[in-house]
Design a protein around this motif. Structure first.
Motif, PDB file in Angstrom:
ATOM      1  N   ASN A  17       0.093   6.993  -4.545  1.00 16.04           N
ATOM      2  CA  ASN A  17       0.508   7.274  -3.170  1.00 16.04           C
ATOM      3  C   ASN A  17      -0.610   7.921  -2.365  1.00 16.04           C
ATOM      4  N   LYS A  18      -1.516   8.613  -3.067  1.00 16.57           N
ATOM      5  CA  LYS A  18      -2.673   9.213  -2.405  1.00 16.57           C
ATOM      6  C   LYS A  18      -3.929   8.636  -3.037  1.00 16.57           C
ATOM      7  N   GLU A  23      -7.653   5.079   1.935  1.00 18.28           N
ATOM      8  CA  GLU A  23      -8.296   5.723   3.077  1.00 18.28           C
ATOM      9  C   GLU A  23      -9.517   4.921   3.537  1.00 18.28           C
TER      10      GLU A  23
END
Length: 206
Positions: A17-18, A23
């Motif tokens: 999820n991260k 990004e």
């Protein structure tokens, strides 16, 4: 959107999820929005790959395949776990070459981010091998590794890369990818034959 603008599918090669790979792709989507339309695609909802007697392919994989087929090119961002790509990405690519073959002759740019200094270099090398396999037969941009090391510190609070040298390198590689995609559009004379060969290939045959 400009009528002749390229449309790319950007695959987040992680089920986390991260993920700094997510990004990175978000940053590319924003930075290059005037040059290409980039749509992020997640693999975290795909089940783990397994063969079945009826050659079942989950709808999530079919949906991703449809997006890849319609795109001018694909960008894949992979982390590196134990010198290899994540199991989730390997599983996703297996689904995307199981009775369906959206990657055949599709231009692909490989990128990757990792917390350490190597920037997923060995995972990217492995990913090249997988994408070059008979069932996938992607057209991978040569000599184009983008390795984002120390990725936890690489972005500012706005999600932008902080290092100007890194930004300049990514800008150059993305322009190369645009050129590579345009050249690839002229190199599809054997596309139908290549797709048929991918469909007919099996590791179970002699």
């Amino acid at each position: 959107m400009i009528a002749n603008m390229n449309k790319f599918i950007a695959i987040v090669g992680s089920n986390s999820n991260k993920s700094t790979n997510r990004e990175l792709l978000k940053y590319m989507k924003k930075r290059f929005q005037s040059a290409a339309e980039i749509e992020l695609v997640e693999i975290k909802n795909l089940p783990i790959y397994k063969k079945s007697a009826d050659k079942y392919v989950p709808q999530e994989a079919l949906d991703i395949a449809t997006k890849i087929e319609a795109a001018d090119g694909v960008i894949i961002a992979t982390p590196e776990y134990d010198h290899s790509i994540p199991a989730a990405l390997s599983s996703a690519l297996a689904w995307l070459s199981y009775g369906i073959h959206p990657f055949v002759d599709k231009p692909v740019m490989i990128t990757g981010a990792s917390y350490g200094s190597l920037g997923s270099s060995r995972a990217q090398a492995q990913l090249r091998q997988i994408l070059d396999s008979p069932e996938l037969k992607a057209r991978i941009m040569p000599s184009s590794e983008f390795l984002l090391g120390h990725s936890l510190q690489a972005f500012d609070e706005n999600g932008d890369l902080k290092d100007e040298k890194v930004i300049k390198q990514l800008d150059g590689l993305f322009q190369d990818f645009l050129d590579f995609v345009n050249i690839s559009k002229q190199l599809n004379n054997a596309n139908e034959v290549n797709k048929q060969k991918a469909k007919e290939f099996s590791w179970d045959k002699d």
